[in-house]
Design an enzyme around this catalytic site. Sequence first.
Site, mmCIF file in Angstrom:
data_model
loop_
_atom_site.group_PDB
_atom_site.id
_atom_site.type_symbol
_atom_site.label_atom_id
_atom_site.label_comp_id
_atom_site.label_asym_id
_atom_site.label_seq_id
_atom_site.Cartn_x
_atom_site.Cartn_y
_atom_site.Cartn_z
ATOM 1 N N CYS A 199 0.835 -1.212 0.000
ATOM 2 C CA CYS A 199 0.000 0.000 0.000
ATOM 3 C C CYS A 199 0.865 1.255 0.000
ATOM 4 C CB CYS A 199 -0.975 0.044 1.162
ATOM 5 S SG CYS A 199 -2.195 1.341 0.869
ATOM 6 N N CYS B 71 -5.768 1.928 -4.440
ATOM 7 C CA CYS B 71 -5.294 2.610 -3.251
ATOM 8 C C CYS B 71 -6.297 3.710 -2.899
ATOM 9 C CB CYS B 71 -3.898 3.186 -3.537
ATOM 10 S SG CYS B 71 -3.127 3.812 -2.066
#
Length: 557
Positions: A307, A486
């Site tokens: 991430c 994301c």
Amino acid sequence: MMKIQILNTQVSVSNQIAIDDIENLKKLGVNIIICNRPDEEVLGQATFQSIKEQAELLGIAAYHIPFVGGEMQPSHIEDFLSIVKTGQKIHAYCRTGNRSTHLFNAAIAHAHIDHTPVQPEINPASMAGTPNVSVQSEAVNKANSAVMHFDVVIAGGGSAGIATAASLRKRKPHLRIAIIEPSPNHYYQPGWTMVGGGIFTRQSTQRKTGELIPKGVTWLQESVVGFEEEKNAVLLSSKRYIHYSHLVIAMGLQLDWHAIEGLEQTLGKNGVTSNYRYDLAPYTWELVKKLDKGMAIFTQPPMPIKCAGAPQKALYLSADYWFKKKCLSNIGIHFYNAGKVIFGIETYVPALKKYMKKYNAQLHFSHTLIKIDGPTQTAWFKQAAEDGDKIISTPFDMIHVCPPQSAPDVIKQSRLVDDKGWLDVNMHTLQHKKINNIWGLGDVTNTPNAKTMAAVRKQAPVVAKNICHAINQMPLSAQYDGYGSCPLTVERGKVVLAEFGYAGKLLPTFPRFINNGARPTKLAWLLKANLLPFIYWQCMLKGREWLTGCNANKKKP
Ligand code: FAD
């Protein structure tokens, strides 16, 4: 004549049954019949198919797990066990009932050994003809000592491991699958950003691993400590070997806290925190609430990391809190990034820069955190510059650290990796580049996508489908397009939803008029805060594959 022996409240066994006996079994409440002998063992024996047809007419399911005396294998035990686990009333039969009884006893023992050490590499000896009275203990011993072989072994039972197991079970319910996972707890890691922002409780991001392992899948609560790919085996921490027909490597990545001098000693105190750990994310929120003046630092290490947006998400949610509390002007926010850009995909950069400006955050590119001293609250960075690297230091009141990351050591030390130490798989089929019965997905691989849960959601069905194809000796048809996402939580209530695939190709789930990914939207926040956790626990980990492009519920390979 059928001689029934009741083994427990669920399972009975008998000698060979006749077609006419099935009606009586139905009256006894039997829902499943299992035949444990091969067809044509003796002349005139009712075939399994004839039993099955009559059973199905009466609403009873029938399964064939045939083996001859002395040749019971772990695969038979696994198959039997997966049927026992349905909780249905079962009647099993063979020539005399002995084989079925042995299998039942072994299955009970096997259910036990799922969670306790077993000895590898001992040849099962004949169990045929063993007197009933000694059967149970002998069967238990045999099961405990059998070579552990599974159709599919999954190394790592995090997001990718469990999702793949669930997906495989949906496609081929009778595959014998084992997950090797040491952790008793399972985490929804994308929730940790929200924990650090005071939106989720940390408890809401954790479940027991045992509750998530799909039904019929064996959980070995251990670590993989070595790969012996030429023997189709993995070595476990208990020094046992587990053999496989296919191996899926889903061991995630390793957080290299130790790579930053002084960090481990001060994590969780002196204002040093990280949303990259379950136990530390609440400390981020504690620090944010306490700070009303001073210096707040957020760091991002060199790529790849899981991430890539998480370090700046921590910044946005903290700054938004200070902004709304009207103390932002007293707090100096600095974002130290080892990279050269705020986000790798240009489309999303303008929106993110706007928020950095709103929060008056200073951006420092090409700065890598190398050392922290907790007691004096000082951080050191290596600044890469054309005229040579420089070391700079800065004080802080609060620092959110994203640690450097790499493949787990056991992967790096194996022969399965590329020159950077990541598992070397084909970026589309997710099959190992050199070894056809090894597959990989999730953070551990070298595929050039964003290392995210969103990527895993798309990858798991691809691996499952391609393994099924490989088993059926068909060409591998499932392809992963590099999708990753994301959700950048730029403020409470708004998210910039970045969704993209290989080579930065934008892959939005929604049309632009519903959600414009380049802009902060409330809809994307709802997705992040409400829908995605539900999708994770209820769909992804259960083999429900809507919107993945590889839906097992729709079409089986
Ligand atoms: P993991 O889920 O980490 O699982 C790996 C498993 O392997 C672990 O259970 C581990 O115990 C096990 N394992 C390790 N070593 C061994 C061994 N030797 N033997 C056996 N098992 C082993 N993704 C998103 O899509 N959206 C987000 O908003 C998002 N935000 C994030 C925020 C944070 C703070 C973090 C930390 C991650 C975030 N992610 C996000 C990333 C996402 O959580 C990961 O990409 C995802 O969990 C990867 O799944 P995985 O199965 O590869 O790894």
